[in-house]
Design an enzyme around this catalytic site. Structure first.
Site, PDB file in Angstrom:
ATOM      1  N   TYR A 130     -32.150 -37.854  40.387  1.00  0.00           N
ATOM      2  CA  TYR A 130     -30.930 -37.526  40.165  1.00  0.00           C
ATOM      3  C   TYR A 130     -30.384 -38.195  38.792  1.00  0.00           C
ATOM      4  CZ  TYR A 130     -28.580 -41.666  41.771  1.00  0.00           C
ATOM      5  OH  TYR A 130     -27.840 -43.045  41.939  1.00  0.00           O
TER       6      TYR A 130
ATOM      7  N   LEU B 214     -32.627 -50.254  37.345  1.00  0.00           N
ATOM      8  CA  LEU B 214     -32.516 -48.797  36.729  1.00  0.00           C
ATOM      9  C   LEU B 214     -31.856 -49.373  35.199  1.00  0.00           C
ATOM     10  CD1 LEU B 214     -32.382 -45.752  36.974  1.00  0.00           C
ATOM     11  CD2 LEU B 214     -29.839 -46.157  37.068  1.00  0.00           C
TER      12      LEU B 214
ATOM     13  N   GLU C 165     -29.560 -56.275  39.797  1.00  0.00           N
ATOM     14  CA  GLU C 165     -28.435 -55.403  39.122  1.00  0.00           C
ATOM     15  C   GLU C 165     -27.703 -55.365  40.561  1.00  0.00           C
ATOM     16  OE1 GLU C 165     -29.881 -51.249  38.517  1.00  0.00           O
ATOM     17  OE2 GLU C 165     -31.342 -51.442  40.465  1.00  0.00           O
TER      18      GLU C 165
ATOM     19  N   LYS D 112     -34.770 -43.074  39.143  1.00  0.00           N
ATOM     20  CA  LYS D 112     -33.357 -42.773  39.712  1.00  0.00           C
ATOM     21  C   LYS D 112     -33.509 -41.900  40.924  1.00  0.00           C
ATOM     22  CE  LYS D 112     -28.780 -42.143  38.101  1.00  0.00           C
ATOM     23  NZ  LYS D 112     -28.085 -43.366  38.733  1.00  0.00           N
TER      24      LYS D 112
HETATM   25  N1  PDD Z   1     -25.344 -45.246  39.449  1.00  0.00           N
HETATM   26  N2  PDD Z   1     -28.234 -49.315  38.516  1.00  0.00           N
HETATM   27  C1  PDD Z   1     -27.837 -48.558  39.645  1.00  0.00           C
HETATM   28  C2  PDD Z   1     -28.894 -49.018  40.810  1.00  0.00           C
HETATM   29  C3  PDD Z   1     -27.278 -47.299  39.664  1.00  0.00           C
HETATM   30  O1  PDD Z   1     -27.055 -46.590  40.667  1.00  0.00           O
HETATM   31  C4  PDD Z   1     -26.403 -47.066  38.510  1.00  0.00           C
HETATM   32  C5  PDD Z   1     -25.668 -46.086  38.352  1.00  0.00           C
HETATM   33  C6  PDD Z   1     -26.778 -47.975  37.270  1.00  0.00           C
HETATM   34  C7  PDD Z   1     -26.111 -47.697  36.098  1.00  0.00           C
HETATM   35  O2  PDD Z   1     -26.573 -46.588  35.210  1.00  0.00           O
HETATM   36  P1  PDD Z   1     -25.836 -45.865  34.221  1.00  0.00           P
HETATM   37  O3  PDD Z   1     -25.064 -46.653  33.189  1.00  0.00           O
HETATM   38  O4  PDD Z   1     -26.948 -44.918  33.528  1.00  0.00           O
HETATM   39  O5  PDD Z   1     -24.723 -45.049  34.992  1.00  0.00           O
HETATM   40  C8  PDD Z   1     -27.602 -49.197  37.380  1.00  0.00           C
HETATM   41  C9  PDD Z   1     -24.727 -43.874  39.351  1.00  0.00           C
HETATM   42  C10 PDD Z   1     -23.457 -43.875  38.530  1.00  0.00           C
HETATM   43  C11 PDD Z   1     -24.578 -43.401  40.728  1.00  0.00           C
HETATM   44  O6  PDD Z   1     -25.275 -43.656  41.471  1.00  0.00           O
HETATM   45  O7  PDD Z   1     -23.638 -42.740  41.092  1.00  0.00           O
END
Ligand code: PDD
Length: 303
Positions: free
Chosen positions: A49, A220, A196, A164
């Protein structure tokens, strides 16, 4: 003109607030969007996703999000079911069909529906594509500056966190641990190092230097993370990507979380102890202004 209270008016109001989603080629009211119980996303969490924020109808860092989607699909050996232009068309259409000045678009691709539940990939099935738009609530700088609490927890996830993946059971358990402790996020520790957050990336500031762990299979590659690093460099904020030991968290002057939906959040308490002086710090204060300016430019369509 419709009179308030008349059946026509009620229908009109309902219609305006109807949530439209995209499923396998169709735009539908969310209640009508249905997926088979044999979908491998449902049975195995077999899919990937993206979450892409949009400000004033303009998608932030769209090429980077679509590239990360491609990387995730490649990693799970799933052919991208749509072209770049098709993705853009769907995302833009959903932004206009749904309401909200700022929205985030959630998209997921699963391996699709197979006749039998079998761990191995079935031959030639059609991926399921689902996309929905969600409101992104506007938060004032003053509100954000109040900061959030976080806890540290053992990173119990698998070794392919750069994908992801929709299989987020560990992430939900970890986030729930934070919620139960009255905190907004769990900061994950693997082999003594910060990886993270449960759904965010982590930054610290130490002696005016902004630090974040290097990309790799333990985390990620956040699009917001990369944007922060890029903008820090452009604006003369010292920064580095390097391992962060767990112990450095307690010594940090500032800790931040970043994600597409939470943007850049200051952590003011960690495991119940104050971070720095217990208030959002000066580097966060600069970075949130830079980020705000970046969004304002994007709203004009000139990212
Ligand atoms: N999640 N690390 C993880 C495990 C995440 O699920 C997310 C974001 C990030 C940050 O990535 P980005 O800056 O590209 O949103 C890092 C999204 C927002 C979610 O699962 O809803």
């Amino acid at each position: 003109m419709h009179k308030s209270g008349s059946p026509d008016f009620v229908f009109w109001v309902h219609n305006m607030s109807q949530r439209i989603v995209y499923l396998n080629g169709q735009y539908l009211p969310i209640e009508q969007a249905q997926v088979s119980v044999l979908d491998r996303g449902f049975l195995f969490g077999d899919g990937v996703y993206e979450v892409i924020p949009a400000y004033g109808g303009h998608l932030l860092r769209l090429p980077q999000h679509l590239q990360r989607l491609q990387n995730s699909l490649d990693a799970i050996q799933l052919v991208n079911p749509l072209s770049k232009d098709e993705w853009i068309e769907i995302l833009q259409t959903l932004l206009t069909k749904n309401q909200g000045q700022d929205q985030s678009v959630y998209l997921q691709v699963t391996r699709g529906v197979a006749e039998q539940r079998d761990h191995s990939f079935p031959d030639a099935i059609k991926p399921t594509v689902f996309v929905m738009a969600n409101l992104l609530p506007a938060q004032s700088k003053d509100e954000l500056a109040k900061g959030v609490a976080a806890i540290t927890v053992d990173d119990i996830r698998w070794r392919a966190c750069h994908i992801k993946a929709i299989a987020l059971l560990a992430n939900t358990l970890l986030r729930q641990q934070a919620t139960a402790a009255g905190a907004a996020e769990a900061i994950l520790i693997r082999d003594g190092l910060v990886t993270e957050g449960a759904a965010s990336n982590v930054f610290i500031v130490k002696d005016h230097v902004l630090l974040t762990p290097p990309v790799g299979p333990t985390l990620l590659t956040g699009v917001t993370r990369d944007l922060i690093l890029e903008q820090a460099k452009l604006n003369g904020i010292d920064c580095a990507e390097r391992d962060i030991a767990e112990g450095e968290l307690t010594q940090a002057d500032e800790i931040w979380l970043s994600s597409s939906t939470r943007e850049i959040l200051p952590v003011i308490s960690l495991n119940g102890d104050a971070v720095g002086n217990g208030q959002s710090g000066p580097i966060w204060n600069r970075m949130i202004d830079i980020f705000q300016q970046y969004k304002d430019v994007l709203r004009t369509g000139a990212e």
